[in-house]
Design a protein around this motif. Structure first.
Motif, short mmCIF file in Angstrom:
data_model
loop_
_atom_site.label_atom_id
_atom_site.label_comp_id
_atom_site.label_asym_id
_atom_site.label_seq_id
_atom_site.Cartn_x
_atom_site.Cartn_y
_atom_site.Cartn_z
N PHE A 21 0.85 -1.19 0.00
CA PHE A 21 0.00 0.00 0.00
C PHE A 21 0.88 1.24 0.00
O PHE A 21 1.85 1.32 0.75
N TRP A 23 0.28 5.43 0.22
CA TRP A 23 -0.69 6.50 0.35
C TRP A 23 0.05 7.83 0.32
O TRP A 23 1.15 7.98 0.81
N PRO A 25 -0.80 12.03 0.84
CA PRO A 25 -1.78 13.04 1.23
C PRO A 25 -2.18 13.91 0.03
O PRO A 25 -1.41 14.08 -0.91
N LYS A 26 -3.37 14.44 0.09
CA LYS A 26 -3.87 15.30 -0.99
C LYS A 26 -2.89 16.43 -1.27
O LYS A 26 -2.39 17.08 -0.34
N ARG A 28 0.05 16.21 -2.07
CA ARG A 28 1.37 15.83 -1.55
C ARG A 28 1.83 16.77 -0.42
O ARG A 28 2.99 17.16 -0.33
N CYS A 40 -0.13 7.67 12.65
CA CYS A 40 -0.42 6.82 11.48
C CYS A 40 0.13 5.42 11.68
O CYS A 40 -0.55 4.43 11.42
N THR A 60 7.52 5.67 6.34
CA THR A 60 6.91 6.93 5.92
C THR A 60 8.00 7.91 5.53
O THR A 60 9.10 7.90 6.08
N GLN A 64 4.65 10.85 1.90
CA GLN A 64 4.06 9.60 1.45
C GLN A 64 4.35 8.49 2.44
O GLN A 64 5.25 8.60 3.26
N HIS A 66 4.48 4.00 2.85
CA HIS A 66 4.51 2.69 2.21
C HIS A 66 4.37 1.63 3.30
O HIS A 66 5.03 1.74 4.33
#
Length: 74
Positions: A21, A23, A25-26, A28, A40, A60, A64, A66
């Motif tokens: 996964f 992810w 953030p909006k 970046r 998190c 992290t 971003q 992982h």
């Protein structure tokens, strides 16, 4: 070095199944540090513990994250 994707087994199968996964953030936004990073990581670890998944790798960066999650095939 140990293999983070160890083989698991259930009553009927042996498996080596992992999900990667990523992810972001909006826009970046650079928010994954300090308390936000710790929160998190704690939430992901707790979620994996509740569902019986293994979390061999969780990293992290500032913008971003992982993680690899190993789960039985159900």
């Amino acid at each position: 070095m140990t293999d983070p994707l160890q083989t698991g087994k259930t009553q009927w199968v042996h498996y080596q199944l992992a999900y990667h996964f990523v992810w972001i953030p909006k826009y970046r936004r650079r928010i994954l540090f300090g308390e936000m990073e710790a929160a998190c990581k704690a939430l992901l670890a707790e979620c994996c513990r509740q569902h019986g998944f293994r979390l061999p790798v969780l990293r992290t960066d500032i913008d971003q994250g992982h993680c690899f999650v190993s789960a039985p095939p159900r």
